[in-house]
Design a protein around this motif. Structure first.
Motif, mmCIF file in Angstrom:
data_model
loop_
_atom_site.group_PDB
_atom_site.id
_atom_site.type_symbol
_atom_site.label_atom_id
_atom_site.label_comp_id
_atom_site.label_asym_id
_atom_site.label_seq_id
_atom_site.Cartn_x
_atom_site.Cartn_y
_atom_site.Cartn_z
ATOM 1 N N PRO A 87 -6.553 -11.774 7.409
ATOM 2 C CA PRO A 87 -6.944 -10.989 6.232
ATOM 3 C C PRO A 87 -7.949 -11.741 5.366
ATOM 4 C CG PRO A 87 -4.736 -11.886 5.978
ATOM 5 C CD PRO A 87 -5.126 -12.151 7.394
ATOM 6 N N ASN A 126 -8.650 -10.831 2.236
ATOM 7 C CA ASN A 126 -8.258 -10.769 0.837
ATOM 8 C C ASN A 126 -6.828 -10.252 0.730
ATOM 9 O OD1 ASN A 126 -8.405 -7.845 1.021
ATOM 10 N ND2 ASN A 126 -10.640 -8.111 0.939
ATOM 11 N N ALA A 127 -6.331 -10.187 -0.505
ATOM 12 C CA ALA A 127 -4.944 -9.773 -0.726
ATOM 13 C C ALA A 127 -4.695 -8.342 -0.299
ATOM 14 C CB ALA A 127 -4.585 -9.951 -2.201
ATOM 15 N N ALA A 128 -5.691 -7.467 -0.490
ATOM 16 C CA ALA A 128 -5.522 -6.061 -0.119
ATOM 17 C C ALA A 128 -5.338 -5.919 1.388
ATOM 18 C CB ALA A 128 -6.722 -5.245 -0.589
ATOM 19 N N GLU A 129 -6.115 -6.659 2.174
ATOM 20 C CA GLU A 129 -5.956 -6.617 3.626
ATOM 21 C C GLU A 129 -4.630 -7.243 4.046
ATOM 22 O OE1 GLU A 129 -9.228 -8.189 5.799
ATOM 23 O OE2 GLU A 129 -10.739 -6.983 4.745
ATOM 24 N N ALA A 130 -4.205 -8.283 3.341
ATOM 25 C CA ALA A 130 -2.967 -8.979 3.701
ATOM 26 C C ALA A 130 -1.738 -8.107 3.502
ATOM 27 C CB ALA A 130 -2.833 -10.251 2.860
ATOM 28 N N ARG A 131 -1.848 -7.089 2.660
ATOM 29 C CA ARG A 131 -0.697 -6.207 2.427
ATOM 30 C C ARG A 131 -0.486 -5.199 3.557
ATOM 31 N NH1 ARG A 131 -3.472 -5.446 -2.781
ATOM 32 N NH2 ARG A 131 -2.790 -7.127 -4.179
#
Length: 310
Positions: free
Chosen positions: A17, A19-24
């Motif tokens: 990921p 960024n954080a959005a992709e990691a979610r």
């Protein structure tokens, strides 16, 4: 050795990921996404809760909470509805501001006044009223009072949602009062008419100005006061909505839910699971009456009510 059955795969995580959005993000597949096992809604007749409320020991709530059995992280009688009893002793007040779209109330005993927003009403035995959620409301008893109420609190808790409040054009429901005298007149008017083969007995259906087009009392909730003539029964049937039923009158009377016999007792709450085969029976010499709340508005709107007689 790798198991090639995709149903055995665990949840997949993002590889790299950025960024954080992709990691979610999380990923399932058509083999393991639809085999989630949830506890079934249990058929049940709840008698202890009304007995505690009718004892009138203290002002407060008695919840019909089956959240442990349902594995819900919030109080619930069914996945989308919560039934509760409330007791308000003479001279005392109970805050009845609830986090739901709407709650449906029945006055079992006593006399009280309700203040909701800038409206007030005097409540007596046999009254029904509809409360919009999120609006400040309190009940003050002039004579120790007991209430039965059902709200869609679990529905909002599931989505972590809040009710819309404010002007009638914005809120989903408004405060509506159905006095006992008017209910008796309306029910007697229905009871005097013939029922055809396509009619589910003699029942009074409650609606409101804001929901008259859908014929529901609230967007997702339906309310009916059903009757059974002496020594009669309602044939076995089913529907996709869950039902919470208050035994108002009937001696002796009972319900069959699947193969479980549920004997009525005064003010007991009957829980009928979604799609369960059930029937209601009046073995007495007087008219039986029972108040039914369903999450039927959801199913009517989705065109999936699925009502049918056996």
């Amino acid at each position: 050795m790798i198991n090639n059955d995709m149903a055995e795969m665990p949840v997949q995580l993002p590889r790299t990921p950025a960024n954080a959005a992709e990691a979610r993000g999380r990923y399932f597949n058509s083999g393991n996404a639809f085999n989630l096992k949830l506890p079934p809604v249990p058929p049940r007749i709840l008698r202890d809760e009304p007995a505690r409320a009718m004892a009138k020991d203290a002002t407060g709530w008695v919840l019909c909470d089956l959240s442990n059995e349902l594995e819900c992280p919030f109080p619930a009688t069914t996945p989308l509805m919560l039934a509760r009893y409330a007791t308000v002793l003479t001279g005392e007040t109970l805050d009845v501001t609830l986090n739901c779209t709407a709650s449906i109330w029945y006055v079992i005993d006593g006399a009280a006044q309700i203040v909701i927003g800038d409206e007030t009403a005097t409540l007596g035995k046999g009254d029904v009223f509809l409360l919009p959620g999120g609006v400040g409301a309190r009940i003050a008893a002039s004579e120790s009072a007991v209430f039965w109420a059902v709200g869609n609190d679990p529905q909002l808790a599931f989505e972590k949602a809040q009710p819309v409040t404010g002007a009638e054009a914005e809120a989903a429901t408004s405060f509506v009062h159905y006095p006992a005298q008017e209910i008796t007149y309306q029910l007697d008017t229905v009871y005097q008419r013939d029922a055809n083969d396509n009619t589910s007995g003699h029942a009074l259906i409650f609606s409101a100005e804001q929901t008259v087009d859908s014929r529901n009392i609230a967007p997702t909730l339906t309310l009916s006061l059903n009757t059974l003539k002496p020594n009669s029964f309602q044939p076995p049937h089913k529907h996709n909505s869950a039902a919470l039923t208050l035994a108002v009158a009937g001696d002796p009377a009972y319900s069959m839910v699947d193969e479980l016999k549920c004997d009525w007792s005064p003010w007991a709450t009957l829980l009928t699971p979604p799609a369960a085969k059930h029937s209601h029976h009046n073995d007495g010499d007087t008219r039986a009456e029972f108040l039914i709340v369903q999450d039927g508005g959801l199913y009517y709107h989705a065109r999936t009510m699925g009502f049918e007689f056996y």
